[in-house]
Design a protein around this motif. Structure first.
Motif, short mmCIF file in Angstrom:
data_model
loop_
_atom_site.label_atom_id
_atom_site.label_comp_id
_atom_site.label_asym_id
_atom_site.label_seq_id
_atom_site.Cartn_x
_atom_site.Cartn_y
_atom_site.Cartn_z
N LEU A 61 16.05 -4.12 4.36
CA LEU A 61 15.06 -3.10 4.05
C LEU A 61 14.61 -2.48 5.37
O LEU A 61 14.30 -3.19 6.32
CB LEU A 61 13.87 -3.72 3.31
N VAL A 87 13.44 2.95 3.25
CA VAL A 87 12.36 3.24 2.31
C VAL A 87 11.32 4.12 3.00
O VAL A 87 11.32 4.28 4.22
CB VAL A 87 11.70 1.94 1.77
N GLU A 98 6.73 -5.32 -2.61
CA GLU A 98 7.36 -5.09 -3.91
C GLU A 98 8.82 -4.71 -3.74
O GLU A 98 9.69 -5.20 -4.46
CB GLU A 98 6.60 -4.01 -4.68
N LEU A 99 9.12 -3.83 -2.78
CA LEU A 99 10.50 -3.43 -2.56
C LEU A 99 11.34 -4.57 -1.98
O LEU A 99 12.54 -4.66 -2.27
CB LEU A 99 10.55 -2.20 -1.65
N ASP A 102 12.10 -6.56 -5.12
CA ASP A 102 12.96 -5.82 -6.03
C ASP A 102 14.38 -5.66 -5.48
O ASP A 102 15.35 -5.77 -6.23
CB ASP A 102 12.34 -4.44 -6.31
N SER A 103 14.51 -5.41 -4.19
CA SER A 103 15.84 -5.19 -3.59
C SER A 103 16.54 -6.50 -3.23
O SER A 103 17.73 -6.51 -2.96
CB SER A 103 15.71 -4.34 -2.33
#
Length: 150
Positions: A61, A87, A98-99, A102-103
């Motif tokens: 990320l 992102v 959250e990302l 989620d990722s």
């Protein structure tokens, strides 16, 4: 067996092979980089990613400002077979967390201006294996929960 396509190699190595080493690859407020300079930074950063434990197909990320560092980390991730996940830099710590969940990203790459939010998000990401900061690359590994290992 057929060789796998690597976008980083396609974008950089073929430019060097074509004799474009001194041609401008990136330009902006942070300065200019030739293809040779970009290729060198990408290779060194890819080695840093490998040393940090990044494996092919793992997600990274990226909470990074638009800068040469962003391009270098993105291309270095591709070079090692990882999946860069850029992102929005407008996210706060809860959105980054959250990302991360989620990722299923194993690593979080950040530039200094987003370090505080990223560190806060990393503390809640139990699957995160490392926080990548300070480019050229340095890596710190964290155990689940974001605390440094003994």
């Amino acid at each position: 067996m057929a060789q796998l396509f690597n976008a980083s190699e396609y974008l950089l190595d073929r430019r060097l092979a074509a004799g474009d080493a001194d041609r401008l690859a990136l330009t902006g407020p942070a300065g200019d980089l030739s293809y040779a300079e970009l290729w060198d930074r990408v290779r060194r950063t890819a080695a840093g990613l490998r040393a940090a434990g990044v494996q092919p197909e793992q997600r990274i990320l990226m909470v990074m400002a638009d800068s040469p560092h962003f391009a270098v980390v993105y291309l270095a991730a591709l070079r090692v077979g990882a999946i860069p996940v850029p992102v929005s830099t407008m996210l706060r710590a809860d959105g980054i967390a959250e990302l991360l969940r989620d990722s299923r990203a194993k690593f979080l790459a950040v530039t200094s201006e987003f370090a505080v939010a990223a560190e806060s998000a990393a503390a809640t990401a139990s699957e995160l294996a490392g926080l990548l900061t300070d480019f050229p690359l340095s890596a710190s590994r964290s155990s689940p929960g974001g605390t440094p290992p003994p």
